[in-house]
Scaffold this motif. Structure first.
Motif, PDB file in Angstrom:
ATOM      1  N   THR A 106      -0.998  -3.824  -1.728  1.00  0.00           N
ATOM      2  CA  THR A 106      -1.969  -4.257  -2.728  1.00  0.00           C
ATOM      3  C   THR A 106      -1.570  -3.685  -4.085  1.00  0.00           C
ATOM      4  O   THR A 106      -0.880  -2.660  -4.165  1.00  0.00           O
ATOM      5  N   PRO A 107      -1.972  -4.321  -5.191  1.00  0.00           N
ATOM      6  CA  PRO A 107      -1.559  -3.831  -6.519  1.00  0.00           C
ATOM      7  C   PRO A 107      -1.922  -2.380  -6.785  1.00  0.00           C
ATOM      8  O   PRO A 107      -1.187  -1.678  -7.484  1.00  0.00           O
ATOM      9  N   ASP A 108      -3.048  -1.901  -6.223  1.00  0.00           N
ATOM     10  CA  ASP A 108      -3.439  -0.517  -6.460  1.00  0.00           C
ATOM     11  C   ASP A 108      -2.760   0.452  -5.508  1.00  0.00           C
ATOM     12  O   ASP A 108      -2.949   1.672  -5.608  1.00  0.00           O
ATOM     13  N   GLY A 109      -1.975  -0.060  -4.574  1.00  0.00           N
ATOM     14  CA  GLY A 109      -1.263   0.794  -3.638  1.00  0.00           C
ATOM     15  C   GLY A 109      -2.134   1.421  -2.572  1.00  0.00           C
ATOM     16  O   GLY A 109      -1.673   2.297  -1.825  1.00  0.00           O
ATOM     17  N   GLU A 110      -3.378   0.990  -2.461  1.00  0.00           N
ATOM     18  CA  GLU A 110      -4.297   1.611  -1.506  1.00  0.00           C
ATOM     19  C   GLU A 110      -4.137   1.060  -0.095  1.00  0.00           C
ATOM     20  O   GLU A 110      -4.504   1.736   0.880  1.00  0.00           O
ATOM     21  N   SER A 111      -3.592  -0.161   0.044  1.00  0.00           N
ATOM     22  CA  SER A 111      -3.538  -0.791   1.358  1.00  0.00           C
ATOM     23  C   SER A 111      -2.208  -1.504   1.568  1.00  0.00           C
ATOM     24  O   SER A 111      -1.557  -1.928   0.601  1.00  0.00           O
ATOM     25  N   VAL A 112      -1.862  -1.635   2.839  1.00  0.00           N
ATOM     26  CA  VAL A 112      -0.713  -2.425   3.264  1.00  0.00           C
ATOM     27  C   VAL A 112      -1.227  -3.601   4.083  1.00  0.00           C
ATOM     28  O   VAL A 112      -2.005  -3.423   5.028  1.00  0.00           O
ATOM     29  N   TRP A 113      -0.835  -4.799   3.693  1.00  0.00           N
ATOM     30  CA  TRP A 113      -1.092  -5.978   4.506  1.00  0.00           C
ATOM     31  C   TRP A 113       0.163  -6.262   5.323  1.00  0.00           C
ATOM     32  O   TRP A 113       1.270  -6.244   4.785  1.00  0.00           O
ATOM     33  N   TRP A 114      -0.003  -6.514   6.618  1.00  0.00           N
ATOM     34  CA  TRP A 114       1.149  -6.853   7.453  1.00  0.00           C
ATOM     35  C   TRP A 114       0.787  -7.982   8.401  1.00  0.00           C
ATOM     36  O   TRP A 114      -0.372  -8.149   8.780  1.00  0.00           O
ATOM     37  N   PHE A 115       1.804  -8.783   8.739  1.00  0.00           N
ATOM     38  CA  PHE A 115       1.547  -9.992   9.519  1.00  0.00           C
ATOM     39  C   PHE A 115       1.719  -9.690  11.001  1.00  0.00           C
ATOM     40  O   PHE A 115       2.767  -9.217  11.443  1.00  0.00           O
ATOM     41  N   ASN A 116       0.685 -10.001  11.757  1.00  0.00           N
ATOM     42  CA  ASN A 116       0.613  -9.674  13.181  1.00  0.00           C
ATOM     43  C   ASN A 116       0.752 -10.950  14.021  1.00  0.00           C
ATOM     44  O   ASN A 116      -0.203 -11.698  14.195  1.00  0.00           O
ATOM     45  N   ASP A 117       1.975 -11.201  14.505  1.00  0.00           N
ATOM     46  CA  ASP A 117       2.187 -12.347  15.384  1.00  0.00           C
ATOM     47  C   ASP A 117       2.278 -11.853  16.828  1.00  0.00           C
ATOM     48  O   ASP A 117       2.065 -10.672  17.114  1.00  0.00           O
ATOM     49  N   THR A 118       2.607 -12.758  17.753  1.00  0.00           N
ATOM     50  CA  THR A 118       2.693 -12.411  19.165  1.00  0.00           C
ATOM     51  C   THR A 118       4.124 -12.543  19.639  1.00  0.00           C
ATOM     52  O   THR A 118       4.674 -13.654  19.689  1.00  0.00           O
ATOM     53  N   ASP A 119       4.768 -11.435  19.932  1.00  0.00           N
ATOM     54  CA  ASP A 119       6.104 -11.420  20.536  1.00  0.00           C
ATOM     55  C   ASP A 119       7.114 -12.237  19.735  1.00  0.00           C
ATOM     56  O   ASP A 119       7.973 -12.911  20.298  1.00  0.00           O
ATOM     57  N   GLY A 120       7.000 -12.177  18.408  1.00  0.00           N
ATOM     58  CA  GLY A 120       7.989 -12.837  17.571  1.00  0.00           C
ATOM     59  C   GLY A 120       7.795 -14.326  17.385  1.00  0.00           C
ATOM     60  O   GLY A 120       8.704 -14.999  16.878  1.00  0.00           O
TER      61      GLY A 120
END
Length: 630
Positions: A91-105
């Motif tokens: 996030t722009p403020d550096g407070e959070s990380v967004w990550w993409f959660n898929d299933t087994d690739g």
């Protein structure tokens, strides 16, 4: 910048855990060491908190996301999944990380959010980032300073949708179309959203639309003229300062990729005097006073600084000869970049002279440099990169034609552990930037239409003829190999050029084009309709001519195929159709199926796959080289 501290949590540094393991790693063959050596990506930094960064590393043996507090030196592993994670955004403020959660690739999933420093009691603290949105393939993401997110999604049957997600509110759909599209960027003040779309039906050449958060249009830019011209545009980013609506755009108006500045609120376009011979992309310096230019030309890349307001010529940012696979300008004016060459492994450097990230533990052994070869082909001069084994000094050598994927991609003078493994085992390696490859101008890339696959193989054949006539390659020991689109070209080449190849190695390939089209993810269907001029029902003769399955009965060379059972790009069912045909006539073949998607992010799995390929070649080619001894 300071020295890199050891990554907290897991590490593959054997000396930090077990002296016996360290000795075993150091005594492993060099080709395995290249895969196991810890690597890091170019760190992304938060726009409003530049000391907070996010990067990818294989330090655990699997590629995962890590945060880095540059002020304290603390590094923390964010994700820990069996098949790895590489898609993440700060996030722009550096407070959070967004990550993409898929299933087994399988690339089908949802965005998760985690605090930069993790949750309480040592827990990651993950939570759904976009409640109310179901699973999908990702189609771009932009996050605003007020917590608003613009989320692109692609689903089978629905095409592309774009949603605005505000904290505490239900997602609002602002865009929907059957053809492929994606979120490009969000302006600094959050009032403008840049979208790339292919509503005109040409998935290789995007148009741009800038909209407000309610979906109303601010400006349109379409160089395709409704699909009648093959000219594409790309979003390179809004100016990173408050109140500045200018958008940096990539265009192809002069036969190559180059940047310009577009103000969607007025329609004003500013052309840039960047006179360099290859493809050019750029990003803003943090204060928007200059552009950091990445210049790709003949399989190498270099950096330049250009000041649009000052005019004049760009100024070179000194980097070693080789390839820059990512670069970013920091607020202090320095530039950080990820550099490598075919001979030297990757490193994150700074124009300050420092190494930005130096992961602990095993260092990747060097390999051999590439030689440039230009060969006259049916569509023009073809560029190939050649690596020769150190011994014996003279050919002819057993030779692997390692064909890149994409197809709109290109091989470069960059470090690659796979080709280096073949060189270690006494093979020459040839990589061909066939028609369809990027980096050689728009006409070269756009030549890949209708006779898909067959065009690329003509260029590969021209380089093959050169390799034999020049004395580089033993004509009885030619291996055609590749992954993804390269795997597709391998199977197609084995069937359409059966006298030319002694062996085939196809990883995650398209094998049955019709079935692949019906099973693949939606944006790839759009690409196939562009390449072939329609669906399998509309142009069946083109799909038939371009499908490896059509020629499977002509294959005479032993063929090895590896495939991920969760692959959404080259799905497993169409691979099994091809394998069944090989079985029906007792053709020499082996198949390796693994529990992942389009390739693997697990280091030991990747080593296993290369080992299987080397062993298959050893058993079916008389190379005089024992892979187990290298």
């Amino acid at each position: 910048m300071g020295d890199m501290t050891e990554i907290t949590g897991h590490t593959t540094d054997p000396s930090a855990q077990d002296p016996a393991a360290a000795a075993a790693a150091a005594s492993a063959p060099e080709w395995e060491q290249r895969f196991r050596a810890p690597r890091v990506s170019l760190p992304d930094w938060a726009e409003d908190a530049p000391d907070r960064a996010l990067f990818v590393s294989n330090a655990t043996g699997t590629y995962e996301l890590y945060t880095w507090d540059r002020a304290t030196g603390e590094q923390r592993q964010v994700t820990d999944r069996p098949n790895g994670t590489t898609d993440g955004v700060l996030t722009p403020d550096g407070e959070s990380v967004w990550w993409f959660n898929d299933t087994d690739g399988d690339e089908f999933g949802v965005w998760m959010r985690q605090p930069f420093h993790g949750g309480q009691d040592g827990q990651p603290g993950d939570e759904p980032a976009t409640p109310g949105l179901g699973a999908s393939y990702p189609a771009g993401l932009a996050i605003g300073r007020d917590g608003t997110a613009v989320v692109g999604r692609s689903t089978d049957g629905d095409g592309t949708t774009v949603h605005v997600v505000r904290p505490g509110a239900a997602p609002v759909e602002i865009y929907r179309h059957r053809e492929s599209a994606g979120v490009g960027d969000l302006s600094h003040d959050g009032t403008l959203i840049a979208l790339e779309h292919t509503e005109h039906g040409d998935a290789m050449h995007s148009a741009l639309r800038v909209v407000r958060p309610d979906g109303t249009t601010v400006g349109e830019l379409d160089d395709t003229e409704g699909g009648t011209k093959e000219l594409g545009l790309s979003v390179l980013g809004f100016a990173p300062v408050a109140g500045d609506p200018r958008l940096l755009v990539g265009h192809q108006r002069r036969g190559r990729w180059e940047p310009m500045i577009w103000d969607p609120t007025t329609g004003a376009e500013t052309e840039l005097a960047i006179d360099l011979p290859g493809d050019v992309v750029a990003e803003w310096y943090p204060d928007a006073s200059a552009l950091l230019v990445v210049h790709e030309f003949e399989a190498r890349s270099e950096l330049w600084r250009y000041e649009p307001e000052a005019g004049g010529a760009p100024v070179r940012v000194e980097t070693p000869a080789g390839s820059v696979s990512g670069a970013t300008a920091r607020p202090d004016g320095t530039v950080e970049y990820l550099w490598s060459s075919a001979a030297q492994p990757p490193v994150v450097r700074s124009t300050s002279g420092a190494v930005v990230l130096d992961p602990p533990g095993l260092k990747a052994p060097a390999s051999v440099p590439v030689e440039d070869v230009w060969v006259d082909g049916p569509g023009g001069r073809v560029h190939a990169l050649v690596q020769r084994p150190a011994a014996p000094a003279e050919g002819p050598f057993p030779t692997v034609f390692e064909i890149h994927g994409g197809p709109t991609w290109h091989d470069s003078d960059a470090f690659a552990s796979g080709p280096a493994a073949w060189v270690d085992h006494g093979y020459a390696v040839v990589r061909v930037n066939y028609r369809g490859s990027t980096g050689y101008g728009r006409a070269w890339t756009d030549a890949l239409k209708h006779r898909v696959g067959l065009i690329e193989l003509e260029d590969i054949a021209a380089v093959r003829d050169w390799a034999v006539k020049s004395g580089l390659a033993d004509p009885e020991m030619l291996v055609l190999a590749g992954g993804s689109w390269g795997g597709y070209l391998t199977l197609l080449g084995l069937g359409t050029q059966p006298d030319d190849w002694a062996l085939g190695l196809a990883a995650v390939p398209v094998a049955d084009y019709v079935t692949a089209y019906h099973d693949e993810m939606e944006n790839l269907k759009a690409m196939d309709r562009t390449l072939l001029g329609g669906t399998p029902e509309e142009v069946p003769e083109r799909f038939e001519a371009s499908s490896p399955l059509t020629y499977v009965d002509a294959v005479r060379a032993p063929v090895y195929i590896s495939a991920g059972v969760n692959d959404p790009r080259c799905p497993i069912r169409q691979v099994e159709n091809y394998v069944d045909r090989l079985k029906d006539r007792d053709a020499v073949h082996e198949v390796y199926r693994y529990d992942a998607g389009h390739g693997s992010l697990v280091v030991e799995e990747r080593i296993k796959q290369v080992r299987l390929e080397l062993d298959f070649a050893r058993r079916h080619l008389t190379t005089g080289t024992d892979p187990s001894a290298a």
